[in-house]
Scaffold this motif. Structure first.
Motif, PDB file in Angstrom:
ATOM      1  N   GLU A  91       1.507  -1.105   0.535  1.00  0.00           N
ATOM      2  CA  GLU A  91       1.158  -2.507   0.774  1.00  0.00           C
ATOM      3  C   GLU A  91       1.126  -2.908   2.243  1.00  0.00           C
ATOM      4  O   GLU A  91       0.188  -3.519   2.708  1.00  0.00           O
ATOM      5  N   ARG A  92       2.194  -2.566   2.991  1.00  0.00           N
ATOM      6  CA  ARG A  92       2.228  -2.993   4.402  1.00  0.00           C
ATOM      7  C   ARG A  92       2.603  -1.810   5.292  1.00  0.00           C
ATOM      8  O   ARG A  92       3.627  -1.173   5.055  1.00  0.00           O
TER       9      ARG A  92
ATOM     10  N   GLU B  25      -1.937  -5.003   4.547  1.00  0.00           N
ATOM     11  CA  GLU B  25      -1.566  -5.605   5.827  1.00  0.00           C
ATOM     12  C   GLU B  25      -1.172  -4.502   6.813  1.00  0.00           C
ATOM     13  O   GLU B  25      -0.300  -3.686   6.511  1.00  0.00           O
TER      14      GLU B  25
ATOM     15  N   VAL C  48       7.957  -3.332   7.108  1.00  0.00           N
ATOM     16  CA  VAL C  48       6.820  -2.626   6.511  1.00  0.00           C
ATOM     17  C   VAL C  48       7.328  -1.568   5.530  1.00  0.00           C
ATOM     18  O   VAL C  48       8.524  -1.292   5.443  1.00  0.00           O
TER      19      VAL C  48
END
Lengths: 427, 427
Positions: free
Chosen positions: A122-123, A153, A202
């Motif tokens: 995801e990040r 992201e 993250v």
């Protein structure tokens, strides 16, 4: 260049001892890095500001690099560099799109379904070194595979600068970075791993850095994912009698100019070629702006290995397991099958390593220090997860009960057996 | 089971703090493990014998587990367990064969060739725990994907025993292990990483173990590859109103019986279902042979989360990112799309987790402690490397020269530009 000769077994042992010594160097910064990480975890943004004042001599106003600075970078950048970055981006995208993978699903028996989903991380946080090692090409190489994988992201961090190299900010924008924060070193890695008031934590951190960055990545590994522990850059060249000493010397030096710790290793069967390359290196060194760095690297970490035969060249090079490998051979493509360990291979007399570093599309974030024995170039696969799934109908569970409970009882885990039996009204 | 309620954001923060605490526990053994690794690196086989005498109270004759012991295990094993292992092997093979991947090659322009080779890792070491955690299913799960990937040599290590569980040796033979050595703990990991007189050093180490094994793997990571840092086992269950409390309790306990540190997390929107599950857990605990372990695990690390709605259940479970995830829902398959983070998913009311642990074919070596945010079940992909290659003709280099040298000069690496220019007679 230090010349190694002897039997293949003798040279292999020497190479292994050198690799062990290289792997050990990474341990030196551990205590310092541990302190820095703890301070950032505790102090958040304020700790980052304190380190920036202490290490970078910059009193940070904002941690985020704002959009106006990025727009200014587009105005400032040399148009030829902008064009080159755009072309490089196209090549990197078209290469890495081929790495996209699909999930699968099968029905091995009535009432049974099995499969594997592919999901993007995801990040992601990308570290981009500052100062003399501020490479816009590294931004493209880290960010583009993450984008292709579908990462939602992408956060970039880079050490604070009075004036950022415009190409760095332009490369970030071109490749699709979502936010840029100016924080470097171990403190930057800590911020990405734990998050601060400003910087979101993250799921995975990628990107090259100095020994503090590498050590910090190793320490936060487990809490977040990391790409790899990057060591000094390396080039290995296997050269046959058709090789041009001038090209070989230029390529060895293009690696050596990176860093005094950079490694340049030539393997050949020809003493005459080895001599010619050494002369060419000396001649080309004279004209190189980064002569001092390249000379030290070549003297300390340059190796010329005289192998007994063609088979021996590949055997030794597979043990070196170099980050970059050039096959300076007449029929280079035909020798691909002999390569077991290497990050990225450059075939034939014209494919100089810098073509790959900047441009051709294959990734330049590569396993160093013999880690290509077990790991690979950064790619789309580093930004996805494979999620397994299984579905059994009640009938299918019934059919499998005997086998499953036999294993559960053999392993002494009655609760496991019970979880099957309860489905078949046998509880 | 501890009940968590509140807004999704509040529960999410609680869960994150618990994950941080879990990640930290792994740090405790670091100094001890560092000493053990150094001793094995220095002392080789003798150090292994010394540790075996000290830790396992066994005076080792031979480090290798000999073929005669393996033959004896086949004579001794319960035939039903042998059959179950053979069936499990078939399922694991057929699932993992679907993970095999091909390389690629393209010719984006005249004179340019790019591609990616797939190569197996050459030598792999598999750790198999001993004692109460000697699981033959783990042998199959670690070795079979390596075999399918094409690994040339697979070394298994397991702590010395007066008498090995026959199923362990049988599973090793069935799945294709080449050599078995009896050495456990951090000293075993050190032996695989550095090699000893008897045990060859490997390129990658996989397999679960206790905190000493996990810490040792973390410390040798970089010198060799590792699969993951395994923490305590976890099950997450998302249950809707169609779920059977009896099944849920049995499944939560099947995880809890592993280890007092095991985690069992139920997410539902229904307080009534939560109450019914708690009653069932108490009732089933009474009859469980491993009641003491399971009870402590459930009390310390059991969580029931009452989410606000269906969306909230998936949001929180994606943050838990559990190793095992059951969807105890009527239309479980349709909810797969909502899952971003999980090691292995079990769909519907009948697919109890032990089906996957032992049998169905998906791997049971899975990312724990929220690491499924960035990593995946063990698979064929963990035993291969992707090697990039690039070939440019002289004409292609000429066409790309302007772009490549623009980037080289922008990065201050003249030697890189020179390596291109020398090919075009511009040196």
């Amino acid at each position: 260049m230090k010349r190694l000769s002897g039997t293949n077994a003798e040279i292999a042992e020497l190479l292994y001892q050198e690799q062990l010594a290289l792997a050990k160097q990474n341990d030196d910064a551990e205590a310092t890095v541990r302190q820095i990480i703890a301070a950032v975890k505790e102090g958040g943004d304020q700790a980052l500001r304190d380190y920036s004042a202490a290490f970078d001599q910059i009193a940070l106003q904002k941690l985020e690099v704002e959009e106006t600075l990025i727009e200014a970078a587009f105005a400032e950048i040399d148009p030829e560099v902008l064009t080159a970055l755009e072309h490089a981006k196209e090549n990197i995208v078209s290469y890495h799109q081929q790495q996209l993978e699909d999930g699968f699903e099968d029905q091995p028996e009535q009432g049974i379904l099995r499969g594997q989903l592919i999901r993007p991380i995801e990040r992601v946080g990308v570290y981009v070194p500052g100062g003399t090692a501020a490479y816009p090409s590294s931004v493209l190489m880290n960010v583009i595979p993450a984008k292709i994988a579908g990462v939602k992201e992408i956060i970039m961090i880079t050490p604070p600068q009075k004036h950022f190299a415009p190409a760095i900010l332009v490369a970030a924008k071109l490749s699709g970075v979502d936010k840029i924060y100016q924080v470097g070193g171990a403190q930057g890695i800590a911020a990405l791993a734990y998050g601060t008031e400003t910087i979101p934590r993250v799921d995975k951190i990628t990107g090259p850095g100095n020994i503090f960055v590498a050590t910090a990545k190793k320490q936060v590994y487990g809490l977040v994912g990391i790409d790899m522990i990057a060591g000094p850059s390396e080039i290995g060249i296997i050269a046959d009698s058709s090789a041009n000493p001038k090209y070989l010397a230029a390529d060895l030096l293009s690696q050596a100019e990176h860093d005094v710790r950079a490694r340049a290793i030539l393997v050949t069967t020809s003493e005459a070629l080895a001599d010619a390359v050494e002369m060419e290196i000396e001649e080309q060194l004279q004209k190189l702006p980064r002569q001092a760095i390249a000379r030290q690297a070549v003297e300390q970490n340059g190796r010329i290995i005289i192998a007994e035969n063609t088979e021996g060249m590949f055997e030794l090079m597979n043990q070196v397991a170099p980050e970059h490998l050039e096959l300076a051979m007449a029929d280079a493509y035909d020798y691909l099958e002999k390569i077991n360990n290497a990050g990225s291979v450059f075939l034939g007399h014209y494919t100089s390593e810098p073509i790959g570093d900047y441009y051709a599309g294959a990734n330049h974030v590569l396993p160093t220090t013999a880690t290509s024995r077990f790991s690979s170039a950064l790619g789309v696969h580093d930004f996805i997860k494979r999620i397994q799934y299984t579905q059994y109908s009640q009938e299918a569970v019934k059919a499998a009960e005997k086998d499953i409970t036999a294993l559960a009882y053999a392993e002494g885990l009655q609760g496991h057996a019970k979880a099957i039996e309860v489905r078949n009204d046998r509880s």
